[in-house]
Design an enzyme around this catalytic site. Structure first.
Site, PDB file in Angstrom:
ATOM      1  N   GLU A 222      34.263  40.540  58.465  1.00 47.04           N
ATOM      2  CA  GLU A 222      33.630  41.863  58.521  1.00 47.04           C
ATOM      3  C   GLU A 222      33.731  42.455  59.923  1.00 47.04           C
ATOM      4  OE1 GLU A 222      32.575  43.607  56.055  1.00 47.04           O
ATOM      5  OE2 GLU A 222      32.029  42.230  54.436  1.00 47.04           O
ATOM      6  N   ASP A 360      40.607  40.210  47.393  1.00 46.27           N
ATOM      7  CA  ASP A 360      41.316  41.503  47.437  1.00 46.27           C
ATOM      8  C   ASP A 360      42.246  41.750  48.620  1.00 46.27           C
ATOM      9  OD1 ASP A 360      39.109  41.647  49.122  1.00 46.27           O
ATOM     10  OD2 ASP A 360      38.223  43.391  48.181  1.00 46.27           O
ATOM     11  N   GLU A 473      29.391  48.815  39.110  1.00 49.95           N
ATOM     12  CA  GLU A 473      29.957  47.788  39.995  1.00 49.95           C
ATOM     13  C   GLU A 473      30.740  46.720  39.223  1.00 49.95           C
ATOM     14  OE1 GLU A 473      29.761  47.879  43.257  1.00 49.95           O
ATOM     15  OE2 GLU A 473      29.712  45.859  44.045  1.00 49.95           O
ATOM     16  N   GLU A 510      36.739  52.448  46.589  1.00 49.10           N
ATOM     17  CA  GLU A 510      38.031  52.000  46.051  1.00 49.10           C
ATOM     18  C   GLU A 510      38.627  52.934  45.001  1.00 49.10           C
ATOM     19  OE1 GLU A 510      35.303  50.023  46.112  1.00 49.10           O
ATOM     20  OE2 GLU A 510      35.752  48.768  47.851  1.00 49.10           O
ATOM     21  N   THR A 596      41.751  47.565  55.371  1.00 47.94           N
ATOM     22  CA  THR A 596      40.921  47.494  54.166  1.00 47.94           C
ATOM     23  C   THR A 596      39.583  48.215  54.347  1.00 47.94           C
ATOM     24  OG1 THR A 596      40.207  46.011  52.391  1.00 47.94           O
ATOM     25  CG2 THR A 596      39.830  45.254  54.653  1.00 47.94           C
TER      26      THR A 596
END
Ligand SMILES: *[C@@H]1O[C@H](CO)[C@@H](O)[C@H](O)[C@H]1NC(C)=O
Length: 606
Positions: A222, A360, A473, A510, A596
């Site tokens: 992160e 991902d 979600e 996304e 990302t």
């Protein structure tokens, strides 16, 4: 062992994090000032700096911003500087000085031969009619107004904190207390031409101290995607004129780089800065999430391109090589499972696979690495080969066509557990539409472009057919037997979902991300209309007195919001909404590659 790993993986899918948010990963020392004191003796004088700090003290911040924006000229290097730049730490802690346990003798080198000509990614746009242009411009302005409002509240109420609490109007720290929203928003401010706000934000961001003040573990992944990505993105979009931003990128990266100092040079993902500074030996975990283990590639590669310092590129190359070596020996050859042992390293024991949460960006970064490297040489080819192998497996074993009342020809990206496809969709996996479309262009594969379209259309369909116009979600749908054959009759008015495992909408990007890629790649204006519907639904149902807030259950009417606004709302979601209504040459997909967290990195063209 295997059974344990699967339970472990299943548990995580229920928990649905950011990519995989852990509630506990940043623990802040109340005593950080005390902790910092012993290190002051290690501070290096800044006299050896050769990343020059241009005009920092002499020109007003707004001059720096506007000079660079006029004409949009950039001075970003086309080849990595040699000798490598070294940073100016401005008297702050220098992460390069900590004890090294496993030094490297020879660093992997960025390929620098001349690139062959690359296929264009973006559609060749013709000028729109003035009427259409005006309408699109007013949509863009509407997006900017939403951003501006959130930014003002952040500035007034949560300045330099990680997040604004959008209902209570308070502030929250969730990502190391380094000001996640501040750093994550820099390039969006630039892109939206908010020059004054950008200049103020840069001034505050360059003062953040990434020294070892944190007691406890940080999530290195992160930290890399939000902070390192944020500084590189701001540096790149603003034309590489502001060396302060490059210095900050190096400061964050040098901290993150220390997490790779293990016997096999695989990274520690939940990592203690303090222990590293104290000289403790560190080992990568025997069970970690593959996305955390292998998603620094784009950020570290771009930083090596910008500084000429090959340590970063070397670090991620070693991880990529392990992925490549074991790609064919996993339980679903071609893909890597969610849980991996990086201490051995062994990526073959877990049986849970998918393009979604916790994996991902490993897949997302394969074609993007190829693009950032201009496809050059054996390394460019390595990423292409890994991408093509992974995608051919993902297409066959994770994608499905859902049975829907209007028989729409769409795809949903599910998962695969012990060889069985699991027909669940996640909002988060919507990024795959954009990834396939980009890969289809880069590698000239129309099948991938077609799949990218169907996944993106699947996300748009799910938004449109959810009760409030927003996708949940996590949800399940009934699968057709094949992608092409789907003969059935469904009850009119029946729900689009057979089950909704998690009804939240956490302001995620996304879906609009993939719609943005489809627009830029195909030029079809219907994607701008889809985006506008999505934007209106999201803004209507998330708007609060101060900003925009996550939704607890999108299946309920009226929806209920809760007091959270993650930094990606400003970094990603609103950026993609803004860009789809901007001129197509604004952050062109032929000149930039997005990390990302939606930070645009400039592709070095010669
Ligand atoms: C395109 O991708 C598909 C699916 O992965 C693959 O079967 C096919 O061989 C690829 N085509 C080309 C021209 O590479």
């Amino acid at each position: 062992m295997v059974a344990d790993a699967i339970t472990f993986s299943r548990l995580y899918t229920i928990m649905v994090f950011r990519r995989f948010r852990w509630p506990i990963f940043f623990i802040i020392a109340a005593t950080f000032l005390v902790a910092l004191a012993p290190f002051s003796a290690q501070f290096m004088p800044s006299g050896n700096s050769i990343i020059p700090i241009k005009d920092h003290h002499h020109s007003s911040p707004s001059t720096v911003a506007s000079t660079a924006s006029i004409g949009g000229s950039h001075i970003c290097p086309t080849t990595p500087p040699a000798p490598a730049l070294t940073p100016d730490t401005q008297g702050r802690f220098d992460w390069r000085t900590i004890r090294k346990h496993n030094p490297i003798e020879t660093y992997a080198q960025l390929p620098i031969s001349n690139p062959s000509s690359r296929p264009a990614v973006q559609h060749t746009f013709v000028a729109a009619s003035p009427r259409v242009k005006n309408e699109i411009a007013s949509r863009k302005e509407a997006v900017r107004e939403v951003f501006r409002r959130c930014w003002k509240s952040y500035k007034d109420r949560a300045w330099t904190k990680d997040e604004l609490a959008p209902i209570s109007g308070g502030a929250r720290d969730a990502f190391g207390s380094w000001g996640a929203t501040l750093v994550d928003s820099l390039d969006t401010l630039w892109i939206m031409d908010m020059e004054q706000e950008y200049a103020e934000a840069v001034e505050a961001a360059v003062d953040i101290d990434f020294g070892p003040k944190i007691d406890g573990e940080i999530n290195v992944f992160e930290t890399i995607i939000r902070y390192l990505g944020g500084f590189i993105g701001a540096y790149d979009v603003s034309g590489c004129h502001d060396a302060r931003l490059l210095n900050k990128a190096v400061e964050v990266a040098d901290m993150a780089y220390a997490s790779f100092d293990t016997p096999n040079r695989m990274p520690v993902s939940r990592w203690s800065p303090k222990k590293a500074v104290d000289g403790e030996e560190q080992l990568p975990a025997e069970s970690m999430l593959v996305a955390e283990a292998a998603s620094a590639s784009l950020e570290f590669t771009r930083l090596s391109q910008l500084t000429g310092d090959m340590r970063y590129f070397d670090a991620i190359s070693r991880v990529t090589n392990v992925l490549e070596e074991q790609q064919g020996s996993t339980k679903l050859p071609g893909m890597w499972p969610i849980s991996v042992n990086m201490r051995k390293p062994d990526l073959t024991f877990d049986g849970f696979f998918g393009l979604g949460a916790m994996a991902d960006s490993v897949y997302e970064y394969l074609p993007k690495m190829h693009q950032l490297l201009n496809g050059i040489g054996p390394i460019g080819a390595q990423y292409q080969k890994m991408y093509e192998y992974a995608m051919s497996t993902a297409i066959t074993h994770t994608l499905f066509r859902p049975m829907v009342h209007d028989k729409a020809d769409i795809l949903i990206a599910g998962a695969n557990v012990n060889g069985q496809r699991d027909d669940k969709g996640q909002h988060l996996v919507c990024f795959a539409g954009g990834m396939f479309a980009l890969g289809g262009r880069l590698f000239e594969n129309s099948t991938h472009l077609d799949i990218g379209r169907k996944i993106s259309d699947g996300c748009a369909w799910t938004y449109k057919n959810a009760p409030n116009g927003i996708m949940p979600e996590v949800f399940s749908m009934t699968a057709c037997p094949t992608f092409s054959a789907c003969d059935y009759t469904s009850e009119p008015g029946s729900s689009a979902f057979s089950d909704v495992g998690d009804g939240r909408y956490v302001l995620r990007p996304e879906a609009i991300e993939s719609i943005f890629y489809m627009y830029r790649i195909t030029g079809e204006v219907k994607y701008q209309d889809i985006a506008w519907d999505m934007f209106q639904a999201i803004n209507t149902h998330t708007r609060t007195e101060f900003a925009n807030a996550a939704i607890g259950d999108v299946m309920k009417t009226p929806v209920e919001n809760y007091d959270s606004m993650e930094s990606f709302w400003l970094a990603e979601t609103l950026k993609y909404f803004y860009l789809i209504f901007s001129e197509p040459d604004k952050i062109s997909l032929d000149n930039f590659v997005f990390n990302t967290e939606a930070h645009p990195f400039r592709i070095p063209h010669r």
